[in-house]
Design an enzyme around this catalytic site. Structure first.
Site, PDB file in Angstrom:
ATOM      1  N   ILE A  82      -2.830   1.039  -3.112  1.00  0.00           N
ATOM      2  CA  ILE A  82      -2.850   2.495  -3.156  1.00  0.00           C
ATOM      3  C   ILE A  82      -4.241   2.917  -2.729  1.00  0.00           C
ATOM      4  O   ILE A  82      -5.197   2.688  -3.439  1.00  0.00           O
ATOM      5  CB  ILE A  82      -2.493   2.973  -4.583  1.00  0.00           C
ATOM      6  N   GLU A  83      -4.342   3.446  -1.527  1.00  0.00           N
ATOM      7  CA  GLU A  83      -5.681   3.692  -0.990  1.00  0.00           C
ATOM      8  C   GLU A  83      -5.978   5.180  -0.923  1.00  0.00           C
ATOM      9  O   GLU A  83      -6.775   5.631  -0.115  1.00  0.00           O
ATOM     10  CB  GLU A  83      -5.806   3.011   0.384  1.00  0.00           C
ATOM     11  N   GLN A  84      -5.305   5.945  -1.803  1.00  0.00           N
ATOM     12  CA  GLN A  84      -5.462   7.395  -1.752  1.00  0.00           C
ATOM     13  C   GLN A  84      -6.753   7.844  -2.426  1.00  0.00           C
ATOM     14  O   GLN A  84      -7.264   7.180  -3.314  1.00  0.00           O
ATOM     15  CB  GLN A  84      -4.257   8.046  -2.441  1.00  0.00           C
TER      16      GLN A  84
END
Ligand SMILES: *[C@@H]1O[C@H](CO)[C@@H](O)[C@H](O)[C@H]1NC(C)=O
Ligand SMILES: *[C@@H]1O[C@H](CO)[C@@H](O)[C@H](O)[C@H]1NC(C)=O
Ligand SMILES: *[C@@H]1O[C@H](CO)[C@@H](O)[C@H](O)[C@H]1NC(C)=O
Ligand SMILES: *[C@@H]1O[C@H](CO)[C@@H](O)[C@H](O)[C@H]1NC(C)=O
Ligand SMILES: *[C@@H]1O[C@H](CO)[C@@H](O)[C@H](O)[C@H]1NC(C)=O
Length: 370
Positions: free
Chosen positions: A129-131
């Site tokens: 999850i690279e948000q």
């Protein structure tokens, strides 16, 4: 020793059907049904490989691989083979964070992933999850809870399974990712530190630089450790790709200025270049303008070339020399292991030069030179 009778039976469709009724009933795709059991033993050190596509996995160095993160299509053959080699196959997990702020939505997302893993005889999940997340926001707490609850659910439902989380090269809100890193690392099995894309936010002059410069990479691990995260919770991710930057200007001292492409608040970024696999780099470097050059500050190789339109480019990448310098840190500082983005970026053809290059990239993971 082949006896006519048993030979007949071994080949008969009825016989195969009878075996299948007893063994294939759960949908196990492996000829040996024990290969559908989850892998539940943990080795001292991890080598995590991201699988993205194709059948290159057949040529991975399976004497090293401990986990395959499935970032491509599910392939039952890969599952059976990984299990035969005692390696885990884990799902990829990604979800828009606003969707898991609500605890019920979170629970149902996790339940769905556990069911998917079980139905495919898999051994865990790698959360990627690279948000961007603001510290103290609902997403900040939701994400920490997601990792904790995902780990609990997987460990409970699939004994011995592995839950891991991918983080940027440094915990200082890189790319706007202000996560609760200690909380996340504590609750999952380990975090995978993506020691690449380190020019995703260039705050100084807009110029081409290494994807994974040694000093910057190491400073990232020091920061994770200073936060109180144990080295045994950290797996180092190294790049098997580089960046190809078109130069606005290329100076005598090899400074290559690049277009301003902002990213998450920074004026310049590696988005001014494009990612290029190691396999392609190896086909290009010898015929480039410069051949392989070495930057002794960033401890990374690079080269310059001119394209068909006359545009000058600078390519920064990692090779067995630069990777060995990083993997040595894994050994010296007792990290949990190493991995790469991604396993499919090498040339696995039977060409003897490619074979040698591919072998030394795998060997470079061992942290003891070649
Ligand atoms: C680990 O796996 C083996 C073989 O697949 C199985 O027999 C054993 O019960 C498992 N152990 C645990 C603790 O789940
Ligand atoms: C949460 O779950 C509800 C019920 O399934 C759904 O209608 C809603 O869209 C979900 N919210 C988000 C943000 O995904
Ligand atoms: C991070 O998460 C842990 C575990 O949930 C919690 O104890 C800690 O207070 C959190 N830290 C911050 C700064 O939010
Ligand atoms: C490029 O040059 C290096 C060093 O001389 C050599 O080892 C390698 O085999 C060459 N690669 C190709 C594809 O010819
Ligand atoms: C790398 O970092 C160390 C300490 O942070 C510093 O002393 C050294 O000069 C740096 N090396 C280079 C080549 O920048």
């Amino acid at each position: 020793m082949a006896e006519l009778g048993s030979g007949y039976w071994a080949l008969s469709p009825l016989f195969i059907m009878l075996i299948c009724v007893s063994l294939c009933s759960a949908g196990c795709p492996c000829t040996d049904p024990s290969l559908c059991e989850p892998i539940n033993s943990t080795r001292d050190s991890e080598v995590l490989v991201f699988y993205t596509r194709g059948e290159n996995w057949k040529f991975y160095d399976w004497s090293q691989v401990t986990t395959i993160a499935l970032f491509g299509k599910y392939d039952p053959q890969l599952l059976c083979f990984a299990h035969l080699k005692g390696a885990r196959l884990v799902l990829k997990g990604d979800v828009p964070l606003q969707d898991i702020v609500d605890p019920n939505n979170r629970t149902s997302w996790i339940a769905q992933k556990v069911e998917l893993a079980k139905s495919q005889f898999m051994d865990g999940i790698n959360l990627d999850i690279e948000q961007s997340v603001l510290k103290g926001s609902p997403e900040y707490y939701g994400l920490t809870a997601l990792v904790q609850e995902t780990t609990e659910a997987f460990h409970r439902e699939i004994p011995g399974s592995q839950v891991t989380f991918d983080v940027a090269w440094c915990p200082d809100c890189v790319d706007g990712r202000c996560y609760n890193y200690t909380g996340i690392a504590e609750s999952c099995d380990f975090i995978f530190v993506m020691s690449y894309d380190e020019q995703s936010q260039i705050w100084t002059e807009c110029e081409a630089g290494a994807n994974s410069p040694l000093n910057k990479t190491i400073s990232g691990y020091e920061k994770f450790i200073q936060l109180g995260i144990e080295p045994k919770k950290l797996v180092m991710g190294v790049p098997w790709y580089g960046y190809d930057y078109p130069c606005l200007e290329l100076f005598q001292d090899n400074k290559c200025t690049i277009k301003e492409v902002p990213f998450r608040g920074a004026p310049c970024s590696d988005a001014a270049g494009r990612q290029i696999p190691y396999s392609k780099i190896m086909k290009q470097v010898n015929s480039s303008l410069t051949g392989r050059l070495w930057d002794d500050v960033q401890k990374s190789p690079f080269y310059n070339y001119k394209d068909a339109k006359g545009q000058l480019h600078q390519v920064w990448y990692d090779d067995p020399v630069s990777i060995s310098l990083k993997s040595a840190y894994v050994k010296i500082h007792g990290l949990r292991g190493i991995g790469m983005w991604n396993g499919d970026l090498l040339d696995y053809s039977r060409n003897p030069i490619a074979e040698t290059q591919t072998k030394s990239m795998w060997n470079a993971l061992k942290g003891q030179g070649n």
